[in-house]
Design an enzyme around this catalytic site. Structure first.
Site, PDB file in Angstrom:
ATOM      1  N   THR A   1      -0.171   5.528  -4.754  1.00 35.24           N
ATOM      2  CA  THR A   1      -0.673   6.065  -3.477  1.00 35.24           C
ATOM      3  C   THR A   1       0.428   6.164  -2.414  1.00 35.24           C
ATOM      4  O   THR A   1       1.423   5.461  -2.510  1.00 35.24           O
ATOM      5  CB  THR A   1      -1.767   5.074  -3.013  1.00 35.24           C
ATOM      6  OG1 THR A   1      -2.804   5.113  -3.958  1.00 35.24           O
ATOM      7  CG2 THR A   1      -2.281   5.346  -1.642  1.00 35.24           C
TER       8      THR A   1
ATOM      9  N   ARG B   1     -15.292   7.841  -9.611  1.00 31.81           N
ATOM     10  CA  ARG B   1     -14.872   6.547  -9.059  1.00 31.81           C
ATOM     11  C   ARG B   1     -14.058   6.779  -7.770  1.00 31.81           C
ATOM     12  O   ARG B   1     -13.226   7.679  -7.685  1.00 31.81           O
ATOM     13  CB  ARG B   1     -14.032   5.828 -10.105  1.00 31.81           C
ATOM     14  CG  ARG B   1     -13.384   4.524  -9.632  1.00 31.81           C
ATOM     15  CD  ARG B   1     -11.975   4.741  -9.135  1.00 31.81           C
ATOM     16  NE  ARG B   1     -11.297   3.495  -8.815  1.00 31.81           N
ATOM     17  CZ  ARG B   1     -10.162   3.435  -8.142  1.00 31.81           C
ATOM     18  NH1 ARG B   1      -9.566   4.535  -7.724  1.00 31.81           N
ATOM     19  NH2 ARG B   1      -9.588   2.274  -7.886  1.00 31.81           N
TER      20      ARG B   1
ATOM     21  N   THR C   1      -1.894  -0.189  -1.067  1.00 30.81           N
ATOM     22  CA  THR C   1      -1.772   0.476  -2.361  1.00 30.81           C
ATOM     23  C   THR C   1      -1.942  -0.554  -3.465  1.00 30.81           C
ATOM     24  O   THR C   1      -1.486  -1.686  -3.339  1.00 30.81           O
ATOM     25  CB  THR C   1      -0.424   1.199  -2.520  1.00 30.81           C
ATOM     26  OG1 THR C   1      -0.348   1.705  -3.860  1.00 30.81           O
ATOM     27  CG2 THR C   1       0.764   0.293  -2.269  1.00 30.81           C
TER      28      THR C   1
END
Ligand code: ASP
Length: 345
Positions: free
Chosen positions: A211, A239, A261
């Site tokens: 991320t 999800r 993250t």
């Protein structure tokens, strides 16, 4: 989860205290990022992109723009690069699609916006900002979020824009590995690799992270935090992780801004980003104390990852419990620091 594996991880962090006021901090994901697995070219490419992202955010700040705009500029650079798991480089779902999540929070008035499970928005952070600024809601998902973004003139692309051979290969590897784990009677520990001091399976699992995030402090003293991600490789059932959840993956108030993250489920259950802010507000911990405490809690629970935090005085803390985290910050006078590995590597 596997506490015994995690207990051997040392929590690593860097901090730059008061004398050098930090105005922008970014991350490009945490995971098993080891120098021995990196080529010089790849390392240089990551460093150059992180530098470009910091510079873009810094230029926005020095031009008198807000912390939200600085976060947006920095995240754009990373979303537009195939190197990171956000925007252009988003990982594949089990269905071989991309579903992206992003969020933004402004500390001064605690306004926030987020999108989840979007597949056609070129820069999901733009859609999150549009939700914050142009709707009465905090989070929009899927088709509705895309419809709203289009109405707000956020750039829409064909979903083929996000396809990449590298990410597809990564999906296949993760799927093959998960199949072999299932085939082996639930023994999911893999081989112990002494040179890496961890089980190989973690190497595969950590490949799922990546991320991007940014926290900025503008000239008016206002903080903002933002996070953008493709989520975890091979995810299914739509999800959604922590990144678009205010308080879990992203949080900002007048004291501190945080972007996380790592393994999202753990970050949701520990409400990680808000926990940092709460420890600073209610227990009067410093940014360093609060972030260390929160990452220790994650480690105890078995949640891998890291976070970046920036407080109102320009102190920064970037702790993680994985082997590495792409990260960097820039000070008021334009000095850039970039790090990838832990300090011992
Ligand atoms: N936190 C993200 C998620 O769980 C993944 C990451 O940080 O790489 O969706």
């Amino acid at each position: 989860m596997r506490f015994y594996i995690l207990s051997i991880f040392i929590i690593m962090s860097i901090s730059a205290q008061a004398q050098d006021k930090v105005v922008l901090v970014i991350h490009g994901g945490a995971g098993t990022i080891l120098k021995k697995n990196m080529t010089e070219e790849k390392e240089a490419a990551y460093e150059a992109k992180l530098r470009e992202a910091l510079q873009a955010g810094y230029d926005a700040l020095t031009a008198g723009k807000t912390s939200v705009q600085a976060v947006q500029s920095a995240i754009h650079v990373m979303e537009d690069s195939p190197l990171f798991n956000a925007g252009k480089g988003a990982v594949y779902t089990n269905d071989e699609t991309q579903e992206m999540d992003a969020s933004i929070m402004r500390g001064s008035d605690k306004q926030a916006g987020a999108v989840a499970g979007v597949s056609t928005i070129k820069n999901p952070i733009d859609a999150a900002i549009a939700v914050m600024e142009k709707s009465e809601h905090v989070m929009l998902a899927g088709k509705g979020a895309e419809e709203f973004a289009e109405k707000q003139r956020v750039t829409i692309v064909d979903s083929s824009y996000f396809k990449s051979d590298v990410r597809l290969k990564q999906l296949k590897r993760v799927q093959d590995h998960e199949k072999s784990v299932l085939d082996h009677d639930g023994d999911d520990r893999g081989e112990f690799d002494e040179s890496e001091n961890e089980f190989n399976v973690d190497y595969i699992e950590d490949k799922k992270f990546g991320t991007v995030g940014a926290v900025a402090l503008d000239s008016a003293g206002n903080l903002a935090a933002g996070t953008s991600t493709g989520g975890m490789t091979n995810k299914r059932y739509h999800r959604i992780g922590d990144s678009p959840i205010i308080g879990a993956g992203t949080y900002a108030n007048e004291l501190v801004g945080v972007s996380c993250t790592g393994h999202g489920e753990f970050f949701i259950r520990n409400v990680v980003a808000y926990d940092v802010a709460a420890l600073m507000e209610y227990s009067e911990m410093t940014i360093e104390e609060a972030t260390q405490r929160v990452i220790e809690k994650q480690t105890e629970m078995g949640g891998k990852g890291g976070l970046i935090a920036l407080d109102k005085d320009g102190n920064v803390s970037l702790p993680f419990n994985t082997a590495g985290m792409y990260r960097g910050y820039i000070t008021e006078n334009g000095k850039i620091t970039i790090e990838i590995y832990d300090h011992q590597d």
